[in-house]
Write a protein that holds these residues in place. Structure first.
Motif, PDB file in Angstrom:
ATOM      1  N   GLU A 193      37.928  36.336  40.731  1.00 21.77           N
ATOM      2  CA  GLU A 193      36.936  36.754  41.729  1.00 21.77           C
ATOM      3  C   GLU A 193      35.607  36.987  41.031  1.00 21.77           C
ATOM      4  OE1 GLU A 193      36.331  40.409  44.970  1.00 21.77           O
ATOM      5  OE2 GLU A 193      38.038  40.441  43.599  1.00 21.77           O
ATOM      6  N   THR A 194      34.518  36.652  41.716  1.00 20.22           N
ATOM      7  CA  THR A 194      33.181  36.971  41.239  1.00 20.22           C
ATOM      8  C   THR A 194      32.364  37.495  42.420  1.00 20.22           C
ATOM      9  OG1 THR A 194      32.435  34.687  41.595  1.00 20.22           O
ATOM     10  CG2 THR A 194      33.142  35.263  39.363  1.00 20.22           C
ATOM     11  N   LYS A 195      31.428  38.373  42.113  1.00 23.33           N
ATOM     12  CA  LYS A 195      30.540  38.914  43.142  1.00 23.33           C
ATOM     13  C   LYS A 195      29.114  38.849  42.618  1.00 23.33           C
ATOM     14  CE  LYS A 195      33.871  42.136  45.154  1.00 23.33           C
ATOM     15  NZ  LYS A 195      34.207  43.513  45.413  1.00 23.33           N
ATOM     16  N   PRO A 196      28.156  38.606  43.450  1.00 20.53           N
ATOM     17  CA  PRO A 196      28.152  38.638  44.908  1.00 20.53           C
ATOM     18  C   PRO A 196      28.510  37.302  45.571  1.00 20.53           C
ATOM     19  CG  PRO A 196      25.916  38.405  44.144  1.00 20.53           C
ATOM     20  CD  PRO A 196      26.787  38.499  42.920  1.00 20.53           C
ATOM     21  N   ALA A 197      28.869  36.279  44.791  1.00 21.28           N
ATOM     22  CA  ALA A 197      29.217  34.979  45.367  1.00 21.28           C
ATOM     23  C   ALA A 197      30.383  34.389  44.584  1.00 21.28           C
ATOM     24  CB  ALA A 197      28.000  34.044  45.315  1.00 21.28           C
TER      25      ALA A 197
ATOM     26  N   ALA B 261      33.227  40.561  37.931  1.00 13.97           N
ATOM     27  CA  ALA B 261      34.153  39.455  37.697  1.00 13.97           C
ATOM     28  C   ALA B 261      35.545  40.029  37.475  1.00 13.97           C
ATOM     29  CB  ALA B 261      33.729  38.632  36.490  1.00 13.97           C
ATOM     30  N   LYS B 262      36.529  39.426  38.120  1.00 17.19           N
ATOM     31  CA  LYS B 262      37.927  39.801  37.907  1.00 17.19           C
ATOM     32  C   LYS B 262      38.590  38.636  37.187  1.00 17.19           C
ATOM     33  CE  LYS B 262      41.856  41.888  40.193  1.00 17.19           C
ATOM     34  NZ  LYS B 262      42.316  42.454  41.462  1.00 17.19           N
ATOM     35  N   LEU B 263      39.153  38.925  36.018  1.00 19.44           N
ATOM     36  CA  LEU B 263      39.752  37.910  35.171  1.00 19.44           C
ATOM     37  C   LEU B 263      41.249  38.138  35.046  1.00 19.44           C
ATOM     38  CD1 LEU B 263      37.081  38.012  32.306  1.00 19.44           C
ATOM     39  CD2 LEU B 263      37.094  36.558  34.344  1.00 19.44           C
ATOM     40  N   GLN B 264      41.995  37.044  34.889  1.00 21.51           N
ATOM     41  CA  GLN B 264      43.444  37.147  34.749  1.00 21.51           C
ATOM     42  C   GLN B 264      43.888  36.291  33.562  1.00 21.51           C
ATOM     43  OE1 GLN B 264      45.891  35.630  38.017  1.00 21.51           O
ATOM     44  NE2 GLN B 264      47.343  37.272  37.613  1.00 21.51           N
ATOM     45  N   PRO B 265      44.295  36.957  32.464  1.00 23.56           N
ATOM     46  CA  PRO B 265      44.785  36.195  31.307  1.00 23.56           C
ATOM     47  C   PRO B 265      46.075  35.464  31.668  1.00 23.56           C
ATOM     48  CG  PRO B 265      44.525  38.541  30.787  1.00 23.56           C
ATOM     49  CD  PRO B 265      44.321  38.392  32.245  1.00 23.56           C
TER      50      PRO B 265
END
Length: 165
Positions: free
Chosen positions: A110-114, A60-64
């Motif tokens: 963004e999240t992976k794998p979906a 998971a890609k997080l953005q504060p």
């Protein structure tokens, strides 16, 4: 897990969630205010709910939203504790982290794998994108010195070595 869909939003908002408890009257759901904002819902709006099966999340890609979120002491522990309250993450959602009587908002970039993943009992790698309010520090300007007056590079380095630098 459930998929929520707001067909009335201009961009047809879709998110995913789990259930804390089944206490609402039949035909109704109760959701946190931050989730209603995320789905662009008002009290009394219609939301479509259907059962969902999501793959286990691996990334998971997080953005504060604000840089001060990164100043939280022991950020990893706070984030892990907060994410235990979530059963899934959906790319495009904003989640809220409550800490020290403050509310911090974080976008799921963004999240992976979906694009939607289950985070129950899984090891999920987390990265951070720069906060939305982040500004690149300005590089200090170097004064321009004519080449004829600039010190020779070899002499300059030699003087550093002579001073133990």
């Amino acid at each position: 897990l459930f998929e929520l869909q707001n067909d009335d939003a201009t961009d047809q908002r879709i998110s995913h969630c789990g259930v804390l408890e089944f206490v609402a009257e039949e035909g109704m759901i109760i959701m946190p205010y931050w989730m209603m904002q995320n789905m662009r819902l008002q009290e009394g709006d219609i939301v479509h709910v259907k059962n969902a099966t999501l793959p286990k999340g691996t990334y998971a890609k997080l953005q504060p939203h604000t840089s001060d979120f990164l100043d939280i002491s022991n950020l990893k522990a706070i984030l892990e504790k907060t994410l235990r309250n979530f059963s899934c993450l959906t790319t495009g959602d904003s989640i809220m982290v409550a800490y020290n009587n403050r509310q911090y908002y974080i976008d799921v970039v963004e999240t992976k794998p979906a694009s939607a993943v289950c985070i129950i009992e899984t090891d999920c790698e987390v990265d951070f994108a720069p906060p939305l309010d982040y500004k690149e520090p300005e590089k200090p300007r170097q004064p321009t010195v004519p080449a004829s007056k600039a010190p020779a590079q070899g002499l300059y380095l030699a003087s550093w070595r002579n001073h133990g630098l």
